[in-house]
Structures are given as structure tokens and as C-alpha cells.
Design an enzyme around this catalytic site. Structure first.
Site, PDB file in Angstrom:
ATOM      1  N   GLU A  25      24.612  34.561  36.922  1.00 37.07           N
ATOM      2  CA  GLU A  25      23.649  33.925  37.825  1.00 37.07           C
ATOM      3  C   GLU A  25      22.524  34.882  38.185  1.00 37.07           C
ATOM      4  OE1 GLU A  25      24.127  34.160  42.034  1.00 37.07           O
ATOM      5  OE2 GLU A  25      26.307  34.186  41.817  1.00 37.07           O
ATOM      6  N   LYS A 159      33.509  33.462  49.325  1.00 38.71           N
ATOM      7  CA  LYS A 159      33.000  34.492  50.233  1.00 38.71           C
ATOM      8  C   LYS A 159      33.737  34.403  51.570  1.00 38.71           C
ATOM      9  CE  LYS A 159      28.404  34.649  48.127  1.00 38.71           C
ATOM     10  NZ  LYS A 159      28.486  33.540  47.158  1.00 38.71           N
TER      11      LYS A 159
END
Length: 303
Positions: A25, A159
Site C-alpha cells: 500500500e 491497529k
């Protein structure tokens, strides 16, 4: 589709020859880390993928095209430009049509990788259900993409700034297979350990690839999520990082920061409060994921 895809020759040749390719990404470059660490990280990730026998394909939106495989100049532009749009599924058509500069999130990288025929994608950590979901209904587009897009994602868990139990529940509801690589528990990005047990543990890449091939043969939609704990020597103290996260979340709420601005704000605040320790951990886990992603892509192609 050729109107929108700009695939570099190295990646195009690997795809045509059915060789191992790993998507990477670009939001982590433009919004996830400061310069010059972001460029160094991106280049080293690509080097690790090559070292383990696969071809790296970093993805971004540039000049009205989905660029798959970036030059050093492209990487520097993404790392230093101030007008880089963080592109999720909802933004992709607009950013392409307006020829804006865009960095791809997990969701958009998955979309673009699937368009190009790339099966594996390495990132740091996926998005998920945000804390305070009861008031905001804030759910990352990454989760929906995992449920519908046939790209297998290697990450260090969700996360830890997120609501992890709800994130796992959402993935289960959507039928996403979540594998713990050499772990029984969901990694928490900055830390290797957590209290959230996973249904599936696998200790070798061949077993994971066998599962992926079986899923594809059955015609089941969506990706497989492979969670790879940060190396123990790089793992941060859980109570310490949890304290920093709570503080950063409180500040974000007080400042009214919402939507796609939340994650970059929280990560930057945690870097500041940890005096750079969280950035070092972030870089270490991305490198660890790049290694596993390349191994998986190679094993998949060899089956």
C-alpha cells in the site's frame, strides 16, 4: 480496464508468467510515517520481498491511473507532497477521474491488486471498528473489503487504537477467515500479545496456501487475513502503549477529529508521546510482514 491500470513491466511480466507478486500500500508512505523514514521503509520493504523470491508491487493513484509498481521518483512524490488524498473505496473513482494524487488504503489496495490479478498484499495493520462505535458507527472499509475482495492480506493484526473484540466479531459475521501465524491470539500491532483468542492457528506457509487454494476451489468470496505478530524483540510493553493510546484517543475526541483523519492523528500522536519508539516498532512489523508475504506468495505459486 487498461484505461485505468498502469502496471510496470516487471510486475506485468511476473503476473503473466504466474510468478509470485506482493502488493504494497501507499497510505503508510504518505500518511503513516514522517519523511524520510517513509521512503526508506518503502524501499526496504520492496527489497525484502525481492530477497524472498517475489516481485513487489507498490500501488498508488497518479495522473489518472492506478499505478502498480512505483519508481523511486514516485515514492518520493508520495512521501513529500502535501496534497496526497487518502483513497478508500468511496474515493477511488473521484480521485481517478479528477487525476489527483492518491495513496491507497488497505481497502483500495485490495481492489487494485485484484484488478491486476495479484493475490497477496502486505500491510502494517488493518483498520477495524473504532472505539466509541456506539455513538459514531465508525467501521473501517477494510473490513467490508476483506469480506468481498479475493486478495489475501498479511498484517500485524488490527491497529491497537481500535475496538479489537468488535473488529473480530465483525470479521466473523462477514465470514472472513482470520489466521494467527504461529500464534493463538490476535496480535495488537505494536505488541505481539493480546487476550483475544483466534479460531485458527497455522505454523507453516504451505498449510496457509493449501487453505487459500481450497477456499478458491469452493468459490468462496473474500480474502484470508493472516495475522503475523511483531517480533518479540521489537514488541512494545502492552501497558505502556495502551496508556499512550488512551491519551491519544481522548485528545482526538476533544478536538473533534473524525473519519479517515482519526488513524493518522492517533499514530502521529503515539509516535510523539513514545519519543519515536512506536515508529521503530511500526517499521519492524512491516518488514516482518513483507518477509511472510513474500514467502506465502512463492509457496502459493509453487503449489
Amino acid at each position: 480496464m487498461n484505461k485505468y491500470l498502469d502496471i510496470c513491466e516487471e510486475v506485468k511480466d511476473a503476473i503473466n508468467r504466474k510468478k509470485a507478486v506482493v502488493a504494497l500500500e501507499s497510505t503508510i508512505i504518505s500518511h503513516g510515517m514522517p519523511y524520510p523514514q517513509n521512503v526508506e521503509m518503502a524501499k526496504h520493504c520492496e527489497a525484502i520481498v525481492r530477497e524472498y523470491g517475489a516481485v513487489p508491487a507498490t500501488i498508488a493513484i497518479m495522473d489518472g491511473k492506478i499505478k502498480i509498481g512505483l519508481s523511486d521518483e514516485d515514492l518520493k512524490i508520495l512521501a513529500t507532497a502535501e496534497n496526497v488524498t487518502k483513497v478508500s473505496r468511496r474515493d477511488l473513482a473521484q480521485v481517478l477521474s479528477e487525476k489527483k494524487l492518491g495513496a491507497t488504503t488497505v481497502a483500495t489496495t485490495m481492489i487494485c491488486a485484484e484488478l491486476a490479478g495479484i493475490k497477496f498484499f502486505v500491510t502494517g495493520g488493518i483498520g477495524g471498528i473504532h472505539r466509541g462505535y456506539e455513538q459514531t458507527l465508525d467501521v473501517s472499509a477494510d473490513l467490508e473489503e476483506l469480506a468481498q475482495t479475493d486478495v489475501n492480506v498479511i498484517c500485524a493484526g488490527a491497529k491497537s487504537i481500535l475496538d479489537l473484540p468488535r473488529t473480530l466479531e465483525y470479521l466473523e459475521t462477514k465470514g472472513v477467515c482470520v489466521i494467527g501465524y504461529k500464534t493463538d491470539y490476535l496480535p495488537q500491532f505494536f505488541t505481539a500479545e493480546s487476550e483475544y483468542r483466534l479460531n485458527t492457528r497455522m505454523d507453516c506457509v504451505e498449510d496457509i496456501c493449501s487453505l487459500i487454494h481450497t477456499k478458491e476451489n469452493l468459490g468462496l468470496k473474500g480474502g484470508v487475513l493472516i495475522t503475523n505478530p511483531i517480533p518479540k524483540e521489537n514488541s512494545m510493553d502492552k501497558s505502556y502503549i495502551d496508556t499512550l493510546i488512551e491519551k491519544a484517543v481522548k485528545e482526538a475526541n476533544e478536538k473533534g477529529i473524525k473519519g479517515k483523519e482519526v488513524t493518522p492523528f492517533l499514530l502521529a500522536k503515539i509516535v510523539e508521546e513514545s519519543h519515536g519508539a512506536s515508529l521503530k516498532a511500526n517499521i519492524a512489523l512491516v518488514y516482518n510482514n513483507a518477509k511472510l508475504g513474500a514467502k506465502l506468495a512463492v509457496a502459493y505459486c509453487n503449489e
